[in-house]
Design an enzyme around this catalytic site. Structure first.
Site, mmCIF file in Angstrom:
data_model
loop_
_atom_site.group_PDB
_atom_site.id
_atom_site.type_symbol
_atom_site.label_atom_id
_atom_site.label_comp_id
_atom_site.label_asym_id
_atom_site.label_seq_id
_atom_site.Cartn_x
_atom_site.Cartn_y
_atom_site.Cartn_z
ATOM 1 N N LYS A 1 -19.542 32.482 -60.030
ATOM 2 C CA LYS A 1 -19.069 31.215 -59.463
ATOM 3 C C LYS A 1 -17.959 30.687 -60.369
ATOM 4 C CE LYS A 1 -20.765 26.698 -57.804
ATOM 5 N NZ LYS A 1 -21.951 25.857 -57.567
ATOM 6 N N SER B 1 -22.812 23.870 -52.960
ATOM 7 C CA SER B 1 -21.464 24.174 -53.417
ATOM 8 C C SER B 1 -21.224 25.645 -53.721
ATOM 9 C CB SER B 1 -21.164 23.364 -54.677
ATOM 10 O OG SER B 1 -21.983 23.799 -55.756
ATOM 11 N N SER C 1 -27.343 23.381 -54.515
ATOM 12 C CA SER C 1 -26.130 24.191 -54.378
ATOM 13 C C SER C 1 -26.330 25.690 -54.461
ATOM 14 C CB SER C 1 -25.096 23.774 -55.435
ATOM 15 O OG SER C 1 -24.469 22.581 -55.036
#
Lengths: 95, 480, 486
Positions: free
Chosen positions: C79, C154, C178
């Protein structure tokens, strides 16, 4: 509680966030609806409840007083928007 | 008719080798930003880890001022934007400081002791430094200092004059030096002082509006800044005006304080517990370990010096104020075995010289051993007070060791009575009128008149004659 | 053998160990797939072809000499809020669009030490603020199951990349859901470990007391393998727990017989969508068939979790994001006329709308006169929520419920209404408030779209969550379903 446009400007100033007038207006509506959501908290009785800052309630461990860092100025300043003679530059600050 | 109400916030840089939340060196004077690590720069993703030594030092200070130690010590974030504050917040302590209420004693001019309550002392990180003049239209930021541990010591507003404020500051300075938790160097910024000043009509219980004078960096300036600010406030009130609560800066060149408008904008610091740090639990064993390493503090040392060296209360107070001076004195006294003489010399000559040159005892050219030698030679009558002064001057000038100087300058005191008698005889012969006057004078006037003859003898002996012997011989010869 | 990119991490590891595949073959297969799918899905912000190929060749060479570490040559993607030395880390923001971190995050170094090869950096909502991945400066990520829909957020890039078989394993972070919400919306497995289980050092902070790094993969087994690598104490993160890391793979096969699954009544009330209820019941049937029993429990303050979360998370974020001031790194506005202008324009232009909203809310909540009513109140509610979980977990081994209220929604559907978006996390935020571990795993499809169930365990109960999910995955094939279009 409901915010006014002046509240938004005051808070934006504190947060050093430049907002256009259009952004301020749009934000005002959204912030008020978020605060409406947040205000649901006020219905809960929390008398005598100690605030919880960390979920696990551990305690801090301390580091020995030793110098472990070396100079990496060149690398660290390679991502700086403006640096000269080893200093970070900002518009002149008047005290 | 007005009374000043003064509280001080003293920031002391702790002398840890590494920073409070990172492993960067705290050494003074490095090239800009060469001691600024990822954590000090507030790079995205980095986290603080506190330094154990900073806590030890803070706890020692707390114990030294008889304060409560915070068993649960919490770091908070103080949020504001400034170029020398990399993260946009300063890690400090708000609700739960490491040191709670304590007290220190200050001695007023009339000799009375006044207790000043210390509200709290908390740990926080120092900010970086701005360089204003090197670039056209720009300010340079050096973050080497950012993250240096600070102990902020906050007093109650119990100081009533600039003199009291300075006395308090000197006691704090003395304590941190004794504890060896800071070099206390005000010129380098290791100890800085914010002065909160207000005035009110004498006898009033209500506090006036206060102003805060930021970052005053010497004892002298603290006194001058506070006095200047008191006068400014009195003038405002006398003119029917009102004092505005604000931050001010002292300008030593103009001897005035002026408003710092830049600091006024953001005074909503939005304190909240730093979620990157957990509560620091200080247990009794930690406190006891700190207590066991506490050195003898100024008050205790003063009492010991009075007892061990037979010196006065006042002298002992002056000598112990600075730990290094106290150590120096003790070495002189112990080596020479003469407490009182050592006190006289350290206070009269050494401290006077330091005051005059603005130097510190650790850089003083005359070592404690040398001064002790000098005193030993006074004691064994080799030197009298006059020749001793000459030797001291020579030591200051770095002309060598005591005995060598005495030798080189031929300062050995004349104790041979035969030689002194010969000089006395000469003086009597050369001054028949004075001799006649002396002999015809009533005995209670003679003592004073003897001084003339002593002076003449000393002059002829080039200051080397032993004054006691001269007196004795003159007495017997003139009396006959 | 099926296509390389269809294999799980465990299967790829086996193939490498057996010499059936080389790291170069594996790496090339995934890079090729990324190159062909990323233009549409936009899961990657940065693809590190060169570095990955070189690392793969090195891993094969090391393996040939018998000197390779256990995971040498296996692919992963990070990420884009885990700092990577030498590769830009954008956090999905214009603010950091060109930021090359001068150091590696703890998680990144751990993966590197284990021999994992990074394929690139994954798209995300800006500063991890969002539940749809539409708040990225680098554009929305599309759901591989239906590119007109969001993958969740997210960690939308992480979830979409795994679902589309562009990587077998992805790092992700979870502040209020997330990891779990995108895993549910993309038919992947995702685990948010206990707060403090994985070091946050080098993870660009959103809300420090809630953020936790974790993983998204196809199976609980792959997560067990990966978690063993990234978990553990890190002296650089004061909030990382000094707790031994168990072998999470060792307990995967433990039987579920006798285990008690708690069903919070608040998760199954009349507001639960009927199709989602059916999906959950299907999963529960499997649990029961494996010998587990269920018990109703109550999380009394669950309704206040979202309101309290939207004080605590923005408050911490408002302070965490103050360091982005245009001075030492990141975006700087052009020709600032003075210092205030530099700050206000750099931040005003560098941050997107949602980030600015949250900074404003957080700043307001902490400002003078409001602290007690907002921040302190929220922290008190946080304690009540934690106590709820403690009580509930005294009655059972794991808590069970839906991960999300519904399946993936259409891109643009909720962008105008922040509240609707915030309610996406209604089942997930409380876990973060209590700091507990939570996983989302594949449940049956609903109208052709994935749904997910959530398991929440006691602190450091990751092993129990992965064990339960692995048992379900052994008994079902929901986790092997893949988007037809791919």
């Amino acid at each position: 509680m409901s915010l006014t446009s002046d509240d938004v400007k005051r808070v934006a100033k504190l947060a050093r966030l430049g907002l256009t007038q259009a952004e301020t207006n749009e934000t005002l509506t959204q912030l008020n609806s978020i605060l409406g959501l947040v205000d649901q908290m006020q219905q809960t009785n929390t008398d005598g409840v100690a605030p919880l800052a960390h979920p696990l309630e551990l305690t801090q461990t301390l580091r020995a007083d030793q110098v472990t860092e070396t100079n990496h100025r060149e690398k660290y300043q390679s991502v700086a928007p403006q640096a000269e003679a080893g200093l970070y530059l900002v518009p002149r600050v008047v005290e | 008719m007005y009374e000043a109400v003064i509280g001080l916030e003293v920031h002391v840089q702790l002398s840890t080798v590494s920073k409070i939340f990172s492993g960067s060196s705290t050494a003074f004077g490095a090239e800009p930003n060469t001691q600024a690590s990822l954590v000090d720069l507030g790079m995205p993703g980095v986290l603080p880890v506190p330094n154990a030594r900073a806590f030890e030092m803070a706890v020692k200070f707390g114990l030294a001022i008889d304060a409560e130690i915070g068993k649960e010590s919490v770091f908070d974030r103080k949020n504001y934007f400034y170029p020398d504050l990399p993260k946009g917040y300063q890690i400090s302590q708000f609700d739960k400081p490491i040191v709670g209420p304590g007290r220190v004693a200050i001695t007023l001019d009339d000799g009375t002791i006044k207790t000043i309550n210390v509200t709290r002392a908390h740990l926080e990180e120092d900010a970086g430094k701005s360089v204003h003049d090197a670039f056209d239209g720009m300010t340079g930021v050096d973050l080497n200092r950012a993250g240096t541990p600070l102990l902020e010591i906050v007093s109650e507003p119990e100081l009533r004059s600039a003199k009291e404020a300075v006395a308090y500051l000197k006691v704090i300075h003395s304590i941190i030096r004794y504890l060896d938790i800071s070099d206390g160097n005000m010129a380098q910024g290791s100890m800085r002082c914010d002065c909160n000043v207000s005035i009110r009509p004498q006898g009033s219980e209500v506090l006036g509006t206060r102003t805060e004078i930021k970052n005053v960096n010497s004892f002298r300036f603290v006194e001058k800044a506070i006095n200047t600010e008191i006068h400014r406030q009195i003038e405002i009130l006398e003119d029917g005006g009102r004092v505005i609560q604000e931050t001010r800066l002292y300008d030593p060149d103009k001897d005035e304080t002026r408003s710092m408008r830049s600091k006024e904008e953001a005074n909503d610091y939005r304190y909240f517990p730093d979620p990157d740090l957990l509560p620091v639990m200080i247990d009794d064993s930690f406190i006891e370990a700190c207590r066991n390493t506490l050195p003898e503090l100024p008050e205790a040392r003063q009492a010991r010096y009075i007892k061990d060296y037979g010196i006065t209360d006042y002298d002992a107070g002056v000598l112990v104020a600075d730990r290094d001076v106290a150590d120096y004195f003790a070495e002189v006294a112990d080596t020479s075995g003469e407490g009182k003489l050592a006190a006289n010399w350290v206070m009269g000559s050494v401290l006077a010289e330091l005051n005059q040159t603005g130097s510190v005892i650790t850089e003083f050219p005359v070592s404690a051993k040398q001064l002790a030698d000098l005193i030993s030679r006074i004691k064994d009558n080799t030197l009298n007070s006059k020749t001793a002064k000459t030797v001291f001057e020579a030591l200051l000038a770095g002309e060598g060791e005591v005995n060598a100087i005495i030798e080189a300058k031929g300062l050995v005191q004349m104790t041979d009575t035969g030689a002194i008698e010969a000089i006395v005889d000469e003086v009597i012969q050369e001054n028949p009128d004075q001799v006649a006057n002396y002999r015809s004078a009533p005995s209670d006037k003679q003592g004073k008149m003897l001084g003339f003859f002593v002076g003449q003898v000393m002059k002829k002996s080039q200051g080397k004659a032993n004054p006691q012997a001269v007196n004795q011989i003159l007495h017997s010869k003139l009396g006959s | 053998m099926s296509q390389i990119t269809d294999l799980t991490l465990a299967q790829l590891k086996q193939a490498l160990d057996d010499g059936d595949l080389s790291s170069v073959e594996i790496t090339t297969a995934f890079l090729d797939r990324i190159d062909s799918l990323n233009p549409e899905l936009n899961a990657f912000i940065t693809i590190t072809h060169e570095d990955a190929r070189k690392a793969a060749a090195d891993a094969d060479a090391a393996r040939a000499k018998g000197k390779a570490s256990a995971f040498a040559g296996l692919p992963i993607a990070h990420k884009d809020l885990f700092c990577t030395d030498g590769t830009r880390t954008t956090c999905g923001s214009k603010m950091l669009a060109d930021f090359v971190a001068p150091y590696d995050a703890h998680v990144v170094s751990r993966c590197q030490q284990a021999g994992l090869i990074s394929l690139g950096k994954l798209n995300m909502d800006e500063f991890a603020m969002g539940s749809s991945n539409e708040n990225s400066f680098f554009g929305a990520v599309r759901n591989p199951w239906d590119p007109s829909r969001v993958p969740g957020g997210s960690s939308g890039g992480s979830a979409a990349a795994v679902a589309a078989r562009m990587t077998p394993l992805a790092t992700a972070t979870d502040t209020g859901g997330s990891i779990r919400q995108p895993a549910a919306l993309t038919g992947t497995s995702g685990l948010k470990p206990t707060y403090g289980r994985v070091s946050r050092f080098g993870m660009i902070a959103f809300a420090s007391s809630l953020d936790q790094g974790g993983l998204i993969a196809h199976t609980a087994e792959d997560i067990a393998l990966g978690l063993g690598l990234i978990a553990g104490h890190d002296p650089r993160d004061s909030t990382s727990a000094d707790q031994a890391v168990p072998d999470y793979t060792a307990t995967l096969s433990d039987p579920l017989k006798g285990k008690v699954i708690g069903l919070p009544t608040q998760f199954f009330d009349e507001r639960l969508d009927p199709a989602m209820r059916q999906s959950m019941n299907d999963v529960l049937d499997v649990f029961r068939s494996l010998g587990a029993t269920t018990v109703e429990v109550s999380l009394d303050h669950i309704a206040e979790a979202i309101p309290a979360y939207y004080v605590i998370a923005p408050a911490e974020a408002s302070s965490n994001l103050s360091r982005f001031d245009g001075v030492r790194f990141g975006y700087r506005a052009e020709h600032p006329k003075d210092l205030t202008d530099l700050y206000e324009r750099s931040r005003g232009e560098g941050f997107g709308g949602e980030v600015k909203r949250r900074i404003l809310i957080g700043t307001y909540a902490l400002s003078e006169g409001y602290y007690d009513a907002y921040y302190k109140k929220a922290q008190q509610i946080r304690r009540l929520i934690k106590q709820d979980f403690e009580r509930a977990l005294n009655q059972c081994d794991l808590l069970f419920g839906p991960t999300t209220p519904s399946t993936a929604f259409v891109i643009g559907e909720k962008t105008a209404d922040p509240i609707a978006m915030y309610l996406e996390d209604i089942y997930t935020v409380a876990t973060n408030m209590a700091g507990l571990p939570g996983g989302s795993f594949q449940a049956p499809l609903i109208d052709g779209l994935p749904s997910g169930y959530q398991l929440t365990g006691p602190a450091f109960g990751e092993g129990a969550i992965l064990n339960a999910a692995h048992q379900i995955q052994t008994a079902t094939d929901w986790h092997t379903l893949r988007p037809e279009s791919l």
